[in-house]
Motif scaffolding. Structure first.
Motif, PDB file in Angstrom:
ATOM      1  N   GLU A   1      20.749-113.646  62.888  1.00  0.00           N
ATOM      2  CA  GLU A   1      19.258-114.170  62.984  1.00  0.00           C
ATOM      3  C   GLU A   1      19.361-114.728  61.252  1.00  0.00           C
ATOM      4  OE1 GLU A   1      17.306-112.590  65.478  1.00  0.00           O
ATOM      5  OE2 GLU A   1      18.843-111.895  66.003  1.00  0.00           O
TER       6      GLU A   1
ATOM      7  N   LYS B   1      20.681-121.770  63.153  1.00  0.00           N
ATOM      8  CA  LYS B   1      21.109-122.516  65.027  1.00  0.00           C
ATOM      9  C   LYS B   1      20.057-123.343  66.102  1.00  0.00           C
ATOM     10  CE  LYS B   1      22.474-117.736  67.244  1.00  0.00           C
ATOM     11  NZ  LYS B   1      20.781-118.069  67.808  1.00  0.00           N
TER      12      LYS B   1
ATOM     13  N   ARG C   1      14.163-114.296  80.367  1.00  0.00           N
ATOM     14  CA  ARG C   1      14.155-114.001  79.099  1.00  0.00           C
ATOM     15  C   ARG C   1      12.657-113.119  79.103  1.00  0.00           C
ATOM     16  NH1 ARG C   1      15.436-116.848  74.498  1.00  0.00           N
ATOM     17  NH2 ARG C   1      13.916-116.614  72.889  1.00  0.00           N
TER      18      ARG C   1
ATOM     19  N   TRP D   1      12.601-109.499  79.866  1.00  0.00           N
ATOM     20  CA  TRP D   1      12.962-108.645  79.127  1.00  0.00           C
ATOM     21  C   TRP D   1      12.791-108.866  77.081  1.00  0.00           C
ATOM     22  CZ3 TRP D   1      17.752-110.715  74.934  1.00  0.00           C
ATOM     23  CH2 TRP D   1      17.934-110.177  74.381  1.00  0.00           C
TER      24      TRP D   1
ATOM     25  N   ILE E   1      20.761-110.194  81.052  1.00  0.00           N
ATOM     26  CA  ILE E   1      21.736-111.116  80.032  1.00  0.00           C
ATOM     27  C   ILE E   1      22.238-112.372  81.551  1.00  0.00           C
ATOM     28  CG2 ILE E   1      22.919-111.767  78.413  1.00  0.00           C
ATOM     29  CD1 ILE E   1      21.309-108.974  77.474  1.00  0.00           C
TER      30      ILE E   1
ATOM     31  N   ARG F   1      21.801-115.308  82.748  1.00  0.00           N
ATOM     32  CA  ARG F   1      23.415-116.510  82.072  1.00  0.00           C
ATOM     33  C   ARG F   1      23.882-117.178  83.396  1.00  0.00           C
ATOM     34  NH1 ARG F   1      26.362-113.694  78.106  1.00  0.00           N
ATOM     35  NH2 ARG F   1      24.784-114.714  77.526  1.00  0.00           N
TER      36      ARG F   1
ATOM     37  N   ARG G   1      23.496-120.007  71.814  1.00  0.00           N
ATOM     38  CA  ARG G   1      23.740-118.707  72.490  1.00  0.00           C
ATOM     39  C   ARG G   1      24.477-119.071  73.730  1.00  0.00           C
ATOM     40  NH1 ARG G   1      22.536-114.755  68.338  1.00  0.00           N
ATOM     41  NH2 ARG G   1      21.116-114.857  67.691  1.00  0.00           N
TER      42      ARG G   1
ATOM     43  N   THR H   1      26.419-111.822  73.803  1.00  0.00           N
ATOM     44  CA  THR H   1      26.424-110.391  74.459  1.00  0.00           C
ATOM     45  C   THR H   1      27.631-110.183  74.117  1.00  0.00           C
ATOM     46  OG1 THR H   1      25.824-111.696  76.432  1.00  0.00           O
ATOM     47  CG2 THR H   1      25.645-109.516  76.627  1.00  0.00           C
TER      48      THR H   1
ATOM     49  N   TYR I   1      26.341-109.094  70.148  1.00  0.00           N
ATOM     50  CA  TYR I   1      25.340-107.721  70.026  1.00  0.00           C
ATOM     51  C   TYR I   1      25.681-106.732  71.061  1.00  0.00           C
ATOM     52  CZ  TYR I   1      22.464-111.489  67.872  1.00  0.00           C
ATOM     53  OH  TYR I   1      21.064-111.927  66.892  1.00  0.00           O
ATOM     54  N   GLN I   2      25.616-106.560  72.359  1.00  0.00           N
ATOM     55  CA  GLN I   2      25.535-105.472  73.070  1.00  0.00           C
ATOM     56  C   GLN I   2      26.821-105.333  73.099  1.00  0.00           C
ATOM     57  OE1 GLN I   2      23.943-108.511  74.257  1.00  0.00           O
ATOM     58  NE2 GLN I   2      21.770-107.470  74.017  1.00  0.00           N
TER      59      GLN I   2
ATOM     60  N   ASP J   1      12.003-111.360  66.666  1.00  0.00           N
ATOM     61  CA  ASP J   1      12.648-111.013  67.953  1.00  0.00           C
ATOM     62  C   ASP J   1      12.960-109.672  68.151  1.00  0.00           C
ATOM     63  OD1 ASP J   1      14.167-114.083  68.496  1.00  0.00           O
ATOM     64  OD2 ASP J   1      13.052-112.820  69.783  1.00  0.00           O
TER      65      ASP J   1
ATOM     66  N   TYR K   1      15.826-107.975  67.530  1.00  0.00           N
ATOM     67  CA  TYR K   1      17.170-107.486  66.504  1.00  0.00           C
ATOM     68  C   TYR K   1      16.682-107.392  65.396  1.00  0.00           C
ATOM     69  CZ  TYR K   1      19.486-106.221  71.027  1.00  0.00           C
ATOM     70  OH  TYR K   1      19.714-106.051  72.326  1.00  0.00           O
TER      71      TYR K   1
HETATM   72  P1  TMP Z   1      17.610-116.128  69.594  1.00  0.00           P
HETATM   73  O1  TMP Z   1      15.967-115.673  68.708  1.00  0.00           O
HETATM   74  O2  TMP Z   1      18.248-116.889  69.653  1.00  0.00           O
HETATM   75  O3  TMP Z   1      15.929-117.262  70.596  1.00  0.00           O
HETATM   76  O4  TMP Z   1      17.960-114.614  70.560  1.00  0.00           O
HETATM   77  C1  TMP Z   1      16.853-113.914  70.841  1.00  0.00           C
HETATM   78  C2  TMP Z   1      17.561-112.226  70.625  1.00  0.00           C
HETATM   79  O5  TMP Z   1      18.014-111.929  72.339  1.00  0.00           O
HETATM   80  C3  TMP Z   1      18.161-112.284  69.842  1.00  0.00           C
HETATM   81  O6  TMP Z   1      17.571-111.052  69.237  1.00  0.00           O
HETATM   82  C4  TMP Z   1      19.457-112.176  69.967  1.00  0.00           C
HETATM   83  C5  TMP Z   1      19.125-111.500  71.456  1.00  0.00           C
HETATM   84  N1  TMP Z   1      20.487-111.821  72.570  1.00  0.00           N
HETATM   85  C6  TMP Z   1      20.979-110.553  72.677  1.00  0.00           C
HETATM   86  O7  TMP Z   1      20.983-109.802  72.388  1.00  0.00           O
HETATM   87  N2  TMP Z   1      22.278-110.891  73.768  1.00  0.00           N
HETATM   88  C7  TMP Z   1      22.641-112.259  74.212  1.00  0.00           C
HETATM   89  O8  TMP Z   1      23.459-112.585  75.533  1.00  0.00           O
HETATM   90  C8  TMP Z   1      21.730-113.289  74.295  1.00  0.00           C
HETATM   91  C9  TMP Z   1      22.257-114.307  74.654  1.00  0.00           C
HETATM   92  C10 TMP Z   1      20.809-112.992  73.112  1.00  0.00           C
END
Ligand code: TMP
Length: 209
Positions: free
Chosen positions: A13, A17, A51, A54, A71, A75, A97, A102, A105-106, A155, A157
């Motif tokens: 974050e 980007k 999106r 989610w 996700i 995708r 991204r 994924t 983060y995951q 956002d 996270y």
């Molecule tokens: P963004 O702020 O880049 O639009 O992304 C939104 C949120 O989604 C950001 O906190 C990262 C998260 N994310 C995942 O957790 N896993 C993923 O695969 C993707 C593409 C985004």
């Protein structure tokens, strides 16, 4: 007609980007290329629906494995409706991204494991990886301070504690080592124009533009 190139921008974050994705897409257009700028989660109308589904819910609402499938479903829509057709007609695709998000983060950050992410990815796009991945890397405290000063943008996270973001940064650096032939690490703590120049240099060098 040769296949186009697929470039992804990744990072935690506050790395800038989104802005840099737009600037890089414009740079490539100025080179005379046909360019499609896109993003994940999203990048096709049907993927943007997912999106919203989610991101609409707070963390914890979705079971973590369900989250991976949501996700990956988005995708698959993004790939089939936007990315693959563009590459097939020779366009260059620049995505804010992709699957490394994924993985970071995951897979690593939330601790689900790279294996689960890679297995589910293999169902939707076996063997498909970006031609170049630009990792915007910066110290966690700098990224979080930038997010705070931007304000208003909540956002998924961003509210997590800084140790999650440290883990995320390490996760990305681990991925950059694992996939070192396609990753380039960019120091995103520099000013915006220096970061833009570094990205352009990396792209020029990789594709001999
Ligand atoms: P963004 O702020 O880049 O639009 O992304 C939104 C949120 O989604 C950001 O906190 C990262 C998260 N994310 C995942 O957790 N896993 C993923 O695969 C993707 C593409 C985004």
């Amino acid at each position: 007609m040769s296949r186009g190139k697929f470039i992804t921008l990744e990072g935690g974050e506050g790395a800038g980007k989104s802005t840099q994705t737009t600037l890089l897409a414009n740079f490539l257009r100025n080179e005379g290329l046909d360019v499609v700028q896109t993003r994940e989660v999203g990048g096709a109308p049907s993927a943007e629906v997912l999106r919203d589904v989610w991101l609409d819910k707070k963390e914890g609402y979705w079971d973590p494995i369900t989250e991976i499938f949501l996700i990956m479903a988005a995708r698959r829509e993004h790939l089939v409706k936007t990315v693959f057709p563009a590459l097939a007609r020779g366009a260059w695709v620049v995505s804010d991204r992709f699957v490394d998000s994924t993985r970071a983060y995951q897979g690593i950050g939330l601790g689900l494991g790279l294996d689960k992410v890679d297995k589910s990815y293999d169902l939707i796009a076996p063997g498909f990886e970006p031609d170049l991945t630009l990792l915007l890397d910066l110290p966690v405290n700098v990224g979080l301070a930038r997010m705070a000063s931007r304000g208003g943008h909540d956002d998924r996270y961003q509210q997590k504690k800084s140790d999650f973001h440290e883990k995320l940064r390490e996760a990305y650096l681990t991925l950059a080592r694992k996939y070192d032939s396609r990753f380039r690490i960019i120091d995103a703590s520099m000013g915006q124009s220096a970061v833009t120049a570094a990205l352009e240099n990396a792209v020029r060098e990789r594709f001999r533009l």
